[in-house]
Design a protein around this motif. Structure first.
Motif, PDB file in Angstrom:
ATOM      1  N   THR A 163       0.829  -1.205   0.000  1.00 54.86           N
ATOM      2  CA  THR A 163       0.000   0.000   0.000  1.00 54.86           C
ATOM      3  C   THR A 163       0.866   1.259   0.000  1.00 54.86           C
ATOM      4  O   THR A 163       0.471   2.285  -0.545  1.00 54.86           O
ATOM      5  N   TRP A 172      -8.335   1.556   5.430  1.00 57.96           N
ATOM      6  CA  TRP A 172      -8.686   0.284   4.817  1.00 57.96           C
ATOM      7  C   TRP A 172      -8.072  -0.865   5.615  1.00 57.96           C
ATOM      8  O   TRP A 172      -8.722  -1.869   5.887  1.00 57.96           O
ATOM      9  N   THR A 222      -9.857  -1.707   8.728  1.00 56.46           N
ATOM     10  CA  THR A 222     -11.150  -2.387   8.588  1.00 56.46           C
ATOM     11  C   THR A 222     -10.969  -3.887   8.374  1.00 56.46           C
ATOM     12  O   THR A 222     -11.941  -4.615   8.360  1.00 56.46           O
TER      13      THR A 222
END
Lengths: 598, 598
Positions: free
Chosen positions: B415, B449, B452
């Motif tokens: 990421t 993200w 989560t």
């Protein structure tokens, strides 16, 4: 081998049947339907229909659509949800919030009530249907989790106010211009209130009074006189229908539509819903996309929270992704039969549940009764005054305003309360869609904000155990020349500076310290920015003759540190499995170690 | 009492003197200035001036301003930073990135080079100054942490490309229209390249070749021949000055401005910078606000990262908030003396550091030399060709393109690599300001993200210790009827569903389990939405005859749970201080407990 094949085949059969059951939930109840289920389903279906007929017309009016659009949206969509939904008690159909959202989106493209507006409502239902269906298929049900409880609570209360305010023009018999701002609308109402239609207002207020009486005091009186619940529920839930009947009689008897200028529903076409084909034109589709997305998410959110709460009371399960598929099909059904977007609503679902609905058949019965209504009863609705429909909406949404929620949120967490208030204010000031965007953004921002100010604790040993807790909260023992600090947050770019500040300060406050142990039990990730900060920090500490160690680094984090070469750089012997091992090693050989390292 | 008063007074004196030193950092070096510091300061000051004079004119051209704006921005701002900055080696002045940002913002309001444009540059410097000063005063220095390393890296590389591309028009002698998109600009360059001015291109390419030779091979050759660093540095760093001198001679000698249409710098007014008062008009101020904010943050980011890295090499400290104040004052100085926004740049700061700058006096000496230049030397710069300035810019920014960064980011975290690429692409496609916005948003989105999709681990006991680790990674022992799960993330609205899913699934996978212990050592917060999910989950588990326990709940989280009544609801005896205690209790009395609970 042979028996293996057999068992693998039967396993396949079971699996494939469970796939069928997942996507066709009615297979779980229709083949084994019992007569004893039918009683509850029938009663629930009838009572929900009695509520739904006036409500669906009222919500259609709220959406800027003719009353039949509400009735049409209460037939095919309900039957489809009854077959494909995983909740056995959810009552789908027109609801206040979605109707208001539809009105906001549609009125930017056409004038309410015009043929173009009605046609766009079909396009909107189609878009919502496609979106929800697709979200269900690609399993995006979890997205709804981004609406936190405080945001949803602030949103619901404010939306209820906006909805109630939008009905004031019908209640007062005024013509007001559209505005997304609650405050601007109230300003208009106040300035134009001298021009109100007194008869319309009297009719509306009397309707409100009667509705409140039936729903509250009457219910209690009946209960006190020993009327059983099975009889009481139909009586009290028929309140809207009674109000509708009485006001129709009044307007018809005194011809109030002519003598007093009372606005009435007028002609409603008789017959089953027409088959409609939404006209897909890119400009209108793209203009409706944001509204469709909002309705898809908000509608789903409203629906799933009701469905979950009812299912858990009977130890049943709802599947978020299949719910999206079912709601998507219901909206596609609405698009194909002259309706407008629907979802599962709170009040009718509660009634469906309490009057004993056992399966989706209850919804199908409701749909059948609404179909009979549009086939035979619409001429009777000609004189229905709009003020009465407004009264029904106002009473329905008033219960959504939850003042206690703010107090509860405040008590639990100030930032929860702040995002509730922000959402509430933004919905009132800028309208529904902007408001919910502000809400979600504020909730995420507060979460991020908290992570940038991590909690850190200097810890010590609890008694003789291998357990270490905060020195400020527990009776613990520490070693003077070793500082064990627990970082209570993942380390990433936005909070790496805080680690640096706190560690530097802690070392400055404890001049005798030779060893700093960073306990990473609560560090779930270290990103590359934070790692760079950590490397600099270790160098700084070494320059100040303080050695740095890690303890309780988690597996996934350790993998990363290894890959990045950090482990080799720091030295494997400086990373301890547990705080206990770290403090044992450093507590014993501290002077030697610090001498070597100098 | 009396002695107490005395000591408290002297403590006050110390404290107030440290406050003075914090806001007036020159008090830490000016009163105790040593002759031995002067040698380094003088050498560094002179060499930086030699670099700065051509660079400042080149960057002014990049910013769409006349060359004197760059020179003026290199006098008063440098002196102010020298006095108020906490870094002793940072070289402030015009830099490439800020110049490009200024050009982007200003060219939306006026045509480059026009009087209105030059006036707006002063307003921009004023706004940046006010913002940075204010951010420093209210201690917002930490804000800069929201620019993560990958975002900054992608941004810097892309901005370097954009800056280099913007100079192609000078290098090729073309007239190109402004566009924020790198791709659109390159498209123009390629299509118009046949119309290039060959002489300008030859001059530019020769300048680039000479600059690269001086900075690289020459330096190595001199080093091989044993030329000492103190002599080598002035020789190599004077590269741009030599290129400037040679190209002036060439253009003047062959009158290339007339014979070959070479664009030259032209008249530069002689004399000290004028005192300028930015004209504050609301429309232009509000239009410049986004640019000013971006420059404030990006400029500060560039400056503080250089300052920190240099300070740490000499074990000195920089204070982020005082740096903001000093940069703010420097920009206010630029606004008041005909300049444009400045910040601390990388290359000149490195030279300042390596040539021995010891205090802010080095900056003040540089400022003095630039002042002498504008007083006496500007007529000599008349024939300086713009192609040479473009060459200086291109060579300067080329070193900012860091291809290895992507590889490093990819290796550490996918990421990180994704947000680097996203930022890089967005800067090229949509321009500098949108690009950095996309970058920051993407980095935060990736972080969210990840939260989560929390990592959860079933843990077991390590040997006979009180320590518990992931069963998949370590040799551990577990108890069959007790499931101990460690949640590796704070619980909040966006990931509460994941807890529910994972726990439900884990219980289904272990049919013999009677007790579930949720280990909260990594749970740093539980928000109200997640708490509600937890309450439902506990009820569901209880319905399935599985009892729920918590272990290692942190102090701040426990406080919240207590306030919300959760502790009373769950039962205090179900919350254990440590996993060890939980498993000891549940492992021993499990059958009794599960019988009681049925």
């Amino acid at each position: 081998m042979a028996s293996d094949n057999v068992s693998s085949n039967s396993a396949k059969a079971i699996r494939s049947s469970s796939v069928w059951r997942r996507y066709l939930p009615f297979l779980t109840w229709l083949p084994s339907y019992q007569r004893q289920d039918a009683v509850g389903d029938l009663l629930a279906g009838v009572i929900v229909a009695i509520m739904l007929i006036p409500q669906s017309m009222a919500y259609a009016m709220l959406a800027g659509l003719p009353p039949q659009a509400g009735l049409y949206a209460s037939i095919v969509p309900l039957a489809l949800y009854g077959l494909f939904g995983t909740s056995r008690t959810l009552a789908v159909g027109p609801v206040a919030m979605v109707s208001l959202l539809a009105a906001t989106g549609l009125s930017q493209l056409a004038a309410p009530g015009e043929p173009a507006y009605i046609a766009l409502a079909l396009v909107l239902a189609l878009l919502v249907g496609v979106m929800q269906f697709a979200m269900g298929v690609v399993r995006l049900g979890f997205l709804v989790n981004f609406l936190s409880h405080p945001v949803l609570s602030g949103f619901t209360s404010a939306a209820a106010l906006v909805i109630a305010a939008s009905q004031l023009k019908h209640l007062l018999g005024l013509k007001l211009s559209d505005t997304p701002s609650f405050f601007a609308l109230m300003d208009q109402v106040i300035r134009q209130s001298p021009a109100s239609n007194g008869i319309a207002l009297a009719l509306g207020l009397a309707s409100i009074a009667l509705l409140i009486y039936v729903r509250g005091p009457l219910d209690r009186q009946l209960s006190r006189r020993g009327v059983p619940g099975t009889l009481r529920t139909p009586m009290t839930k028929a309140g809207p229908l009674v109000v509708v009947g009485l006001s129709i009689l009044l307007v018809w008897g005194f011809q109030l539509d002519h003598s007093a200028g009372i606005k009435i529903v007028g002609d409603i076409p008789t017959g089953l819903p027409p088959l409609t084909l939404p006209v897909i034109e890119w400009p209108s589709v793209s203009a409706l996309l944001p509204t469709a997305l909002t309705i898809s998410l908000v509608g789903f959110m409203e629906s799933i929270s009701v469905a979950k709460s009812l299912a858990s009371r009977r130890r049943q399960k709802v599947d978020a992704n299949q719910e999206l598929i079912a709601l998507g099909l219901a909206n596609l059904g609405a698009a194909a039969t002259g309706g407008y977007p629907v979802t599962g609503g709170f009040s009718r679902s509660m009634v469906n549940f309490t009057t004993g609905a056992n399966t989706g058949l209850a919804s199908i019965i409701t749909a059948g009764l609404v179909a009979l209504t549009v086939l035979f009863l619409t001429p009777w609705l000609y004189y229905l005054p709009q003020a009465t429909l407004a009264a029904i909406i106002i009473v329905a949404v008033a219960s959504l305003i939850d003042v206690g929620a703010l107090q509860r949120a405040w008590r639990y967490d100030k930032t929860d309360a702040a995002s509730l208030v922000l959402t509430f204010g933004a919905v009132l000031a800028f309208g529904i869609e902007t408001g919910i965007g502000v809400g979600v953004a504020s909730a995420l921002a507060f979460y991020l904000w908290r992570t940038t100010r991590p909690h850190m604790a200097i810890v010590g040993r609890v008694g003789e155990s291998e357990h270490f807790r905060n020195v400020l909260r527990h009776e613990v023992t520490t070693i003077p020349h070793v500082l064990a600090i627990r970082m209570d947050e993942s380390l990433y770019f936005a909070n790496a500076y805080a680690l640096e500040d706190v560690l530097t300060e802690a070392v400055a406050d404890h001049p005798g310290v030779r060893h700093v142990v960073l306990i990473c039990s609560a560090v779930n990730a270290i990103d590359s920015s934070a790692l760079e900060t950590l490397v600099h920090l270790i160098e700084d500490l070494r320059a100040a003759h303080v050695e740095f160690y890690l303890a309780e680094v988690k597996g996934p984090v350790m993998d990363r540190l290894q890959q990045a070469g950090f482990v080799d750089r720091l030295g494997k012997e400086r990373i301890f499995l547990s705080t206990h091992q770290a403090l044992q090693a450093l507590g014993a050989s501290s002077d030697a170690a610090s001498t070597v390292n100098r």
